[in-house]
Design a protein around this motif. Structure first.
Motif, PDB file in Angstrom:
ATOM      1  N   GLU A  42       2.483  40.322  63.828  1.00 16.10           N
ATOM      2  CA  GLU A  42       1.036  40.439  64.014  1.00 16.10           C
ATOM      3  C   GLU A  42       0.630  39.945  65.396  1.00 16.10           C
ATOM      4  OE1 GLU A  42      -0.629  38.398  60.695  1.00 16.10           O
ATOM      5  OE2 GLU A  42       0.068  39.900  59.275  1.00 16.10           O
ATOM      6  N   GLY A  66       1.330  42.433  68.027  1.00 14.27           N
ATOM      7  CA  GLY A  66       0.299  43.459  68.065  1.00 14.27           C
ATOM      8  C   GLY A  66      -0.843  43.127  69.003  1.00 14.27           C
ATOM      9  N   THR A 111       5.746  48.309  64.147  1.00 13.54           N
ATOM     10  CA  THR A 111       5.352  48.414  62.748  1.00 13.54           C
ATOM     11  C   THR A 111       6.514  48.901  61.891  1.00 13.54           C
ATOM     12  OG1 THR A 111       4.549  50.653  63.009  1.00 13.54           O
ATOM     13  CG2 THR A 111       2.953  48.915  63.311  1.00 13.54           C
ATOM     14  N   TYR A 118      -0.911  51.832  60.370  1.00 13.52           N
ATOM     15  CA  TYR A 118      -1.388  51.395  61.683  1.00 13.52           C
ATOM     16  C   TYR A 118      -2.079  52.541  62.415  1.00 13.52           C
ATOM     17  CZ  TYR A 118      -1.531  49.569  66.356  1.00 13.52           C
ATOM     18  OH  TYR A 118      -1.974  49.168  67.574  1.00 13.52           O
ATOM     19  N   PHE A 126      -3.886  47.474  56.848  1.00 18.67           N
ATOM     20  CA  PHE A 126      -3.943  46.997  58.227  1.00 18.67           C
ATOM     21  C   PHE A 126      -5.388  46.681  58.546  1.00 18.67           C
ATOM     22  CE2 PHE A 126       0.233  48.669  58.645  1.00 18.67           C
ATOM     23  CZ  PHE A 126       0.791  47.958  59.692  1.00 18.67           C
ATOM     24  N   LEU A 161      -7.770  45.515  61.729  1.00 19.23           N
ATOM     25  CA  LEU A 161      -7.694  45.456  63.180  1.00 19.23           C
ATOM     26  C   LEU A 161      -9.038  45.038  63.734  1.00 19.23           C
ATOM     27  CD1 LEU A 161      -5.689  46.470  65.503  1.00 19.23           C
ATOM     28  CD2 LEU A 161      -7.174  48.426  65.600  1.00 19.23           C
ATOM     29  N   VAL A 179      -4.444  41.761  64.764  1.00 21.16           N
ATOM     30  CA  VAL A 179      -3.877  42.734  63.832  1.00 21.16           C
ATOM     31  C   VAL A 179      -3.427  41.957  62.615  1.00 21.16           C
ATOM     32  CG1 VAL A 179      -2.184  44.536  63.458  1.00 21.16           C
ATOM     33  CG2 VAL A 179      -2.993  44.081  65.738  1.00 21.16           C
ATOM     34  N   THR A 196      -1.802  42.322  58.649  1.00 27.60           N
ATOM     35  CA  THR A 196      -1.138  43.229  57.722  1.00 27.60           C
ATOM     36  C   THR A 196      -1.130  42.609  56.346  1.00 27.60           C
ATOM     37  OG1 THR A 196       0.381  43.519  59.532  1.00 27.60           O
ATOM     38  CG2 THR A 196       0.834  44.729  57.557  1.00 27.60           C
TER      39      THR A 196
END
Ligand code: SF4
Ligand code: SF4
Lengths: 383, 214
Positions: free
Chosen positions: A57, A60, A72, A87, A329, A331, A342, A344
């Motif tokens: 993460e 990202g 990813t 993503y 996801f 963001l 980011v 997850t």
């Protein structure tokens, strides 16, 4: 956790505190369980995760939006198409990118093939953990063909990096459709054979039925998702409940656990859900391969997605039904060419949470069955 | 409580399960084996059996590289290093004095191939690159002594002739074979881990002096 490890053990009974893992073949990767046992019976098993944390993460936030895609893959390397798709979808949502129809079909085809491959590994390793080695080899053999197909599609067998923001990377190669259809014909026969080989084997049923029962409400409470939730009899599939991509166009069933040989939500239900889901995925791939012929060839990526993508400040969430449950996801963008955050959400991580609650009273060998039936993959837990 | 009939029944079911399972296992005696013995029993070299999109070692055809550095910018882990300099003899011509791809670090994601305007950088189907010295996997497509001039794209050009894919990288792999000395012009070796310094002898405590003895 600290307290648990340091607690004094009464030497007059058979109580022990053991480390199960992190390098144990049946923990499915680098996971540690701190197991409190009384002889063969578990008092408690506490998962100790974090051995495979790779700060994905955080990465990202430091690579560009396009550059994060190959990372990813590494979130869940057994089913790498799903994090790819999730993503890509979250960035598209944030930027308002319209994905061409053909790309959506290609996404559905690739992810469903990937789901079959992932479930083959899952049920294969599950039978192996229970003590049957042959079915795993059979599963891996079928997965090999899927790997070859995906390799011809995108050039890699494991870390696909196939989806792009705004579409996919490659169109179907020549002759791929026929090869895939031939494989699916073979695969449907294989599923029948596999059921004969192991699924309805009396020893296997006796070993799994009524073991580690997770009732439906409890599964919901603990946030289980995917086949683990459906194994408990809860009919929730994101492809049906909140359809994304082209899933509304397909006809397929969502298999749920019915307590075939015991109570609803036992290890066998979770297992049989996966085997049935492979058949449904095979149906979806067939329909998608038919429907894709209506979409113009070559139209696989949205035009004008900047290479150095700058995303306006905002936040978005995408949810996809991965092979291991819901993969989300989240963001947050701040207007630069790097994501601000980011996040997850993975199915394996939530599945770890329920082990402590389910484990009291299980046998040590049943813990292996429980972990295998939850189909956890270590990199997905830790990311 | 299990009745006797159930008990006997499970014996029978187990026997039937055995029969089903073993009949499938037996039938595999008469099927074609799936396994292939790598690497010497394959009908073709494995690289030729791979699909054309296979993402193996990267290859750069320096004859058509425009020096645009798009590939360098696309790489998420910075394993491509490109340096451009002016040609001292001809100020209008730019030279690529460094074009290093660290194949040991590369994750074969293919993001660098996509933005290349001429198709100069491409994945090949080569993958057998085991070397004794990992620094041999840094492929230097240019070097400071023999830099290559950047390629100028003709207006409206759509096709760029390229050396046969894989031939260049195969030559490199051949040159950096298993135990070959590492390629020249590599960046300096990382410094050896510092040896723990021997703790200096503690300074002798000042001897108390008696002012009266002076
Ligand atoms: S394949 Fe990926 S990791 Fe390798 S050089 Fe290209 S962009 Fe970088
Ligand atoms: S290889 Fe291609 S992308 Fe890289 S500098 Fe040369 S022309 Fe540009």
């Amino acid at each position: 956790m600290e307290k648990l490890i340091l607690r004094r053990v009464d030497r007059n009974n058979e109580e022990m505190i053991l480390n199960f893992g992190p390098q144990h073949p049946s923990t499915h990767g680098v996971i540690n369980f701190i197991v409190e046992t009384d002889g063969e019976v578990l008092r408690k098993a506490v998962p100790d995760v974090g051995y495979l944390h790779r700060s994905i993460e955080k990465i990202g936030e430091s690579t560009g939006y396009h550059g994060f895609m190959p990372y990813t893959d590494r979130i869940d390397y057994v089913a790498a198409m799903f994090p790819n798709e999730g993503y890509a979808m979250v960035v598209e949502r944030l930027c308002g990118i319209q994905v061409p129809k053909r790309a959506l079909y290609l996404r559905a085809i690739s992810t469903e093939l990937c789901r079959i491959a992932s479930h083959l590994v899952s049920i294969g390793t599950m039978t192996m953990d229970i003590g049957a080695f042959t079915p795993m080899i059979h599963g891996i053999r079928e997965r090999e063909t899927i790997n070859d197909l995906i390799e011809a599609l995108c050039g890699a067998r494991l870390t696909y990096n196939y989806h792009r923001i705004g579409g996919v990377a490659f169109d179907l190669p020549e002759g791929w459709r026929d090869k895939t259809l031939a494989f699916l014909d073979h695969f449907d026969k294989f599923l029948v054979e596999f059921d004969r080989l192991i699924s309805f084997n009396e020893i296997y049923i006796k070993r799994l039925a009524n073991v580690a029962v997770i009732p439906g409400p409890m599964a919901v409470d603990y946030g289980l998702s995917g086949p683990n939730l459906r194994g408990s009899g809860v009919d929730f599939d994101l492809r049906k409940a909140m359809p994304y991509g082209v899933y509304p166009e397909f006809e397929f069933d969502v298999p749920v656990g019915k307590g075939m040989f015991g109570q609803v939500g036992d290890c066998f239900d979770r297992y049989i859900c996966r085997t049935r889901e492979m058949g449904e995925s095979s149906k979806i791939v067939r329909q998608a391969l038919d429907l894709i012929q209506q979409a113009p060839e070559g139209d696989i990526v949205a035009p004008k997605v900047a290479r150095n993508l700058k995303v306006e400040a905002g936040e978005a969430l995408s949810r996809v039904e991965s092979a291991r449950g819901e993969m989300a996801f989240y963001l947050v963008a701040d207007g630069t060419n790097r994501a601000w955050r980011v996040r997850t959400r993975t199915g394996s991580f939530t599945a770890m949470g329920i082990i402590e609650a389910i484990s009291p009273g299980l046998m040590v060998a049943d813990l292996v069955a429980l972990i295998a039936s939850l189909d956890v993959v270590a990199p997905e837990i830790d990311r | 409580m299990m009745t006797f009939t159930e008990y006997a029944g499970s014996f029978q079911k187990t026997a039937v399960s055995f029969w089903h399972g073993l009949s499938i296992t037996m039938s595999h005696l008469f099927r074609r084996p799936m396994t292939v013995q790598y690497p010497d029993r394959t009908p073709l070299p494995v690289r030729d059996m791979l699909p054309p999109r296979y993402r193996g070692f990267l290859e750069v055809d320096t004859a058509i590289c425009t020096g645009c550095q798009a590939c360098e910018r696309a790489c998420p882990i910075a394993c491509i290093q490109i340096t451009l300099e002016k040609d001292p003899a001809n100020p209008k011509q730019r030279l690529v004095t460094q074009f290093d791809i660290d194949e040991a670090k590369c994750m074969f994601c293919g993001l660098c191939v996509e933005p290349c305007p001429t198709g100069s950088i491409q994945h090949t189907r080569e993958f057998e690159g085991s070397v004794a010295n990992i620094r041999n996997l840094v492929f230097r497509w240019s070097d400071p002594v023999k830099p290559f001039p950047v390629y100028r794209v003709e207006k409206g050009a759509e096709y760029f002739a390229r050396a046969p894919l894989g031939s260049l990288v195969r030559a490199r792999l051949e040159a950096a074979r298993w135990n070959a000395a590492a390629v020249e012009y590599l960046p300096p070796e990382p410094p050896a881990p510092a040896v723990a310094p021997v703790p200096a002898a503690a300074p002798a405590p000042p001897t108390p002096t008696n002012p009266e003895t002076k």
